[in-house]
Every structure is written in C-alpha cells, then in structure tokens.
Design an enzyme around this catalytic site. Structure first.
Site, PDB file in Angstrom:
ATOM      1  N   ARG A 119       1.090 -11.168   5.209  1.00 22.51           N
ATOM      2  CA  ARG A 119       2.124 -10.208   5.400  1.00 22.51           C
ATOM      3  C   ARG A 119       3.478 -10.341   5.240  1.00 22.51           C
ATOM      4  NH1 ARG A 119       0.384  -6.397  10.781  1.00 22.51           N
ATOM      5  NH2 ARG A 119      -0.975  -5.308   9.564  1.00 22.51           N
ATOM      6  N   GLN A 170       3.011  -5.861   0.589  1.00 23.47           N
ATOM      7  CA  GLN A 170       2.789  -4.909   1.328  1.00 23.47           C
ATOM      8  C   GLN A 170       1.958  -3.622   0.564  1.00 23.47           C
ATOM      9  OE1 GLN A 170       6.591  -3.203   2.439  1.00 23.47           O
ATOM     10  NE2 GLN A 170       7.098  -4.924   4.041  1.00 23.47           N
ATOM     11  N   ASP A 224      -1.885  -4.635   1.430  1.00 23.37           N
ATOM     12  CA  ASP A 224      -1.966  -4.819   3.036  1.00 23.37           C
ATOM     13  C   ASP A 224      -2.913  -3.539   3.514  1.00 23.37           C
ATOM     14  OD1 ASP A 224      -1.977  -5.259   5.603  1.00 23.37           O
ATOM     15  OD2 ASP A 224       0.171  -5.323   6.033  1.00 23.37           O
ATOM     16  N   SER A 233      -2.929  -2.561   7.379  1.00 21.84           N
ATOM     17  CA  SER A 233      -1.844  -1.550   7.537  1.00 21.84           C
ATOM     18  C   SER A 233      -2.180  -0.451   7.019  1.00 21.84           C
ATOM     19  CB  SER A 233      -0.655  -2.232   7.113  1.00 21.84           C
ATOM     20  OG  SER A 233      -0.084  -3.225   7.798  1.00 21.84           O
ATOM     21  N   TYR A 270       2.199 -10.004  13.774  1.00 15.89           N
ATOM     22  CA  TYR A 270       1.783  -9.436  15.057  1.00 15.89           C
ATOM     23  C   TYR A 270       2.442  -9.856  16.262  1.00 15.89           C
ATOM     24  CZ  TYR A 270      -2.263  -7.734  12.307  1.00 15.89           C
ATOM     25  OH  TYR A 270      -3.063  -7.052  11.318  1.00 15.89           O
TER      26      TYR A 270
END
Length: 524
Positions: A122, A127, A130, A133, A231
């Site tokens: 992450r 991104q 990802d 997500s 997280y």
C-alpha cells in the site's frame, strides 16, 4: 506472452479477471489473450464480446492453462486449479498466503510463480494495482444498497400530506476504503450518517463528506498504519472498552449499522455485541462486511441473513463485490492490467519479473521453486532532513526602539524624496505647458485620488473582491457617462449612452454570476 483467464469455480463467484476492454489494453502491451468459454457470462460478458476484442476462447480451463504463460483469476486458487499449471507459469490472483501455507507449498513444488493481488504494497505508486481497495470500495457501496433493501423506511426524511417521515440514522464503523464508500452512499441517499474510526485524523475527511465523526473521551496514540499495511492498528483493551461504551449509548438511536473493521489475515474484532443488538429498535439493520473473518457483530452468521428476536436484521454476506459482478470485474481486471504493465516495462510482450521492484517483490509469494513470502518491507525513500532554523534573536528594549527609529527615518526619507520629485515635475510642466493644461491636470489628479478611494472602499459582502472592484469602476463610468449625456454634441450623447449600457450589463452580469455561484452551495 499469452495471458489466459479461467472461469471461477468458487460457488457463487460471478467475477472474471479479464474483460474485453482490459484484453484490448493487454494486447497493446504486446500480449495475446485467451479465456475459458463462459468465464465472463456471470459478469455480463459474452464469448462473442471477447472474440470481437481479439481474445481466443478455449473450451476448458486446462486448455487455457496449457496454452498460457500467465493465468489470471479472481479468487485464490483451488488445489485442483494449481495442478493445471506447469513449471515456469505465472499465476496472478488473490492468494492469502498467510492463511494458505499448503497452497504456497504446492505452488513451490510446481515451480509456479505466484503473484498475490492481496499482497500489493500500500504505497502511492501501487494504488492502481490495489485490488483490495477497489473491491472494498464496491463492498462499501453495496452494503448501503443491501441495508436500504432490508430497511422498512426511507433513508431520507420526507414531509408529505400523509405525515412526516424522519431520516434514517446510519453508523459506519471503520473509515477505510469500504467505510468511506458506505459514508458517501449513505449521505447521498439522505440519511443522517455517523462514522467512527480509531484514527482521529480521519475526522476531517468524514466531516467533509457530510457525515458526523463520533469522538471518544479517551486519549490513545494510534499508529499511522504503516506497520499494518495501511490499516488501523489494533487498539488497547482500555480503548476498546471506551469504544464499546460509546456504541452502547448510540445503539438505541441508530437504525442501520455498517461495520467494516478488518485487517487482512486477522480475526475480525467484535465491536457490536449481542447486548447492543438488543438495544436497537425493531426493523433496524446491521451489515457486517467483516463476516468472512468471523464478523464484527457477535450474532453475524457468514453468508446468511438472520432476524433476531427483537426484529433486527443482520446481513453477513461475504460476496458483496460479486453481487456487482460487472463493475467489480471491470475494476479488478484493470488492477490486473496495471500489474501486467509493470511486469512488461518494454511493452513488447516480454515479462520481466524484476524482484528489485518494491511492488512486484511485495506481491510475489513464490518464484523459481522458492517461497518468497513474507516479503521484506518496501524501501521507502527517506525525506531529507531540513536544517533546523536558527532561533530568532530576542531584541532588548533599546534595540527594538533603535530599529523602529531607523525604519521611521527611512520611510520619511522616501516620502520626502517622492514629494520633491513630484513637485519638480509639476514645476517643469507649469513652465512649458499652457495654463489650461494645469487646471485640467489638477482635476485629473483629484479624480484619480477620489476614484481610488471610492473603489477600494467598496464592501464585497456578496462578491469576490475582484468583482466588487469591477462593479465600482463600472458605477463610476455610469456616473461620468450620465453627466456627458446632457451635452449638445450628438456623438458625445451616443458614446455616453453606450457607456451606460455596457457598464450596466457588466454590473447586472456580476450580480447574476454571484447569484448562480451562491445557488451551487444551497441544498435543493
């Protein structure tokens, strides 16, 4: 290289790892694409659509695995699916290596290179890959839709001839990707939305979305999430007790609870206890997005919807992204495409599995007959430390007074010099210019001074400062033009009238634009 997608065998899984659009992009990287017949049917993609996109449709997963150099799929592989792969072949899918050591050993024994989409670091550069997500975003949105489907009232408040309907009150626990998506959907449906997260720094983001952040009367320093893959870190027992106490206070007033608290690879924390469910009103709904790992609610049953004795509906579905298969497949296939783009830096169809790349290394769990999980932490480039600024020297009273005196003298000298130069220019003009010029020049200077004072003292309460100044200038133009309209010369009268018209349009247009700008921020 040949990129092949196989049909998902997990019961109820409707997603597919390759769409016709992503296949077109993969072909631009120099790859050719294969897919198992019917693999995209549940996601709304027909074999004919794949054929039209230049994808070769093969009859079975074995044919795809035999022909392909890279196999892509959504769910983690079943042992039978891994058996289809040959040595040197690459698998890109979710894998969950911490929970599936047997699959790691099987991939190692087969000589398969396994790239786990759930292990993508992450970091900012990753991104676009990802997948956690992108799937969480869909799950958060879908959770609100499921809640609305099971809630016996409107989300938004209404006033009708038959009576008043109060808006629903929604609490979102956890403000990660799924939580923020749920907040956005809930607010857009008109519900009064509350949100809680153990990281108080997300409060501003939650408030900016139209929700209200739930604060605790408790001080605990939370980590930034770097150690837990982005997280929220687990909380202390004291913080947890304060959290549960706050939830018990909110439970009787909340209509819908959406829980999203989950760190991959760990059991879901219990945040909504059985006694809280008992405090909720009949008809309330709980959507537990952590059901796959045991659930955030004590009463959650994975993959089922239950109704408690006091009439609270608890939804524990674990396939929210699959329930929006077309959208989920589109996003996931884009994540796969971006991963393959990084694996094909030359865009020549040749895979370069660079283990020096943080993203590729982090996601690779087996390679060349070796288990490469867990990966080393990504190399984060340190920000150069700035040199500390020297503290400003504290001046004594005498030094301050001396500095102020010097500044005053310098300002006085500048003013005297400016007056002297202006006076000299006026004397020169008076010596050589006619007398009428001087009288007109004095009027011009006074007009500039008065106009300047008038313009810069206009209040801009309903305007931007620039628009207020523009309107003030236009107003002075109108006044001057009105004075000239009484002239006996027809040309002066025409020019004055045009000046009044154009300046008036400018003023009225300014107020109209302002009105429209203000209307943008008014709720309909």
């Amino acid at each position: 290289m040949k990129i092949g997608a196989i049909k998902e065998t997990f019961a109820g899984e409707n997603r597919v790892a390759m769409t016709p659009d992503s296949a077109l992009q993969l072909q631009k990287l120099g790859h050719s694409c294969l897919i198992e017949a019917g693999a995209g049917a549940n996601a709304g993609y027909t074999d004919a659509a794949y054929t039209a996109a230049g994808v070769t449709v093969l009859a079975s997963a074995k044919e795809v695995a035999d022909a392909a150099d890279v196999v892509v799929k959504v769910r983690g592989p079943e042992p039978a699916e891994l058996d289809l792969l040959h040595e040197g072949e690459t698998l890109i899918s979710f894998f969950w290596p911490a929970q599936n050591p047997e699959l790691l050993e099987q991939a190692k024994a087969k000589g398969v290179t396994a790239v786990a989409m759930d292990m993508v670091p992450r970091i900012s550069r990753a991104q676009k890959m990802d997948a956690l997500s992108s799937m969480a975003n869909i799950a958060g949105y879908r959770a609100v839709i499921e809640a609305a489907n099971n809630f016996p009232r409107f989300f938004t408040g209404q006033v009708t001839a038959a009576g008043k309907v109060p808006p629903a009150r929604v609490l979102v626990v956890g403000a990660g990707v799924a939580g923020l998506a749920a907040i956005g959907a809930s607010v857009s449906l008109g519900a009064i939305t509350y949100a809680f997260d153990v990281r108080p720094e997300v409060a501003e983001q939650i408030n900016s979305m139209g929700a209200e952040f739930v604060f605790l009367d408790f001080t605990e320093t939370q980590t930034d999430g770097a150690a837990t893959g982005g997280y929220a870190a687990p909380s202390s027992p004291e913080f947890r007790e304060a959290q549960l106490k706050k939830f018990r206070e909110l439970a009787p007033e909340i209509d819908i609870v959406i829980t999203t608290a989950l760190i991959p690879g760990r059991p879901a924390p219990k945040l909504w206890t059985e006694d809280m469910v008992g405090l909720m009103k009949r008809g309330s709904v709980i959507i537990d997005l952590a059901a796959e790992r045991g659930g955030n609610c004590d009463l959650t049953v994975p993959d089922q919807k239950i109704v408690t004795d006091n009439g609270v509906t608890i939804v524990g579905y674990t396939d929210f992204p699959s329930r929006m298969a077309t959208q989920a497949s589109n996003l996931y296939s884009n994540n796969i495409r971006h991963m393959l783009a990084d694996l094909t830096p030359g865009k020549d169809g040749v895979i370069n599995h660079n283990m020096e790349d943080d993203v590729i290394r982090g996601a690779t769990v087996t390679k060349a007959g070796e288990i490469t999980y867990p990966p080393p932490p990504p190399k984060i480039q340190a920000i150069a430390a700035q040199k500390p600024k020297e503290a400003a020297k504290e001046l004594t009273a005498e030094e301050k007074k001396a500095a102020e005196t010097a500044a005053f003298k310098a300002q006085t000298r500048n003013q005297v010099a400016l007056i002297a130069i202006s006076g000299g220019l006026l004397l020169l003009a008076g010596l050589f210019a006619p007398a009428s010029f001087m009288s007109h020049f004095i009027v011009f200077v006074l007009s500039c001074f008065i106009g300047f004072q008038v313009i810069w003292n206009v209040a801009h309460s309903l305007h931007t400062p620039l628009m207020a100044i523009t309107n003030a200038i236009s107003s002075i133009i109108i006044l001057g033009a009105l004075l000239q309209i009484g002239s006996g010369n027809w040309l002066v009268i025409v020019l004055g009238a045009l000046s009044v018209l154009m300046a008036g349009v400018n003023i009225f247009g300014g107020f109209l634009v302002t009105r429209r700008m203000l209307a943008m921020f008014q709720k309909s």
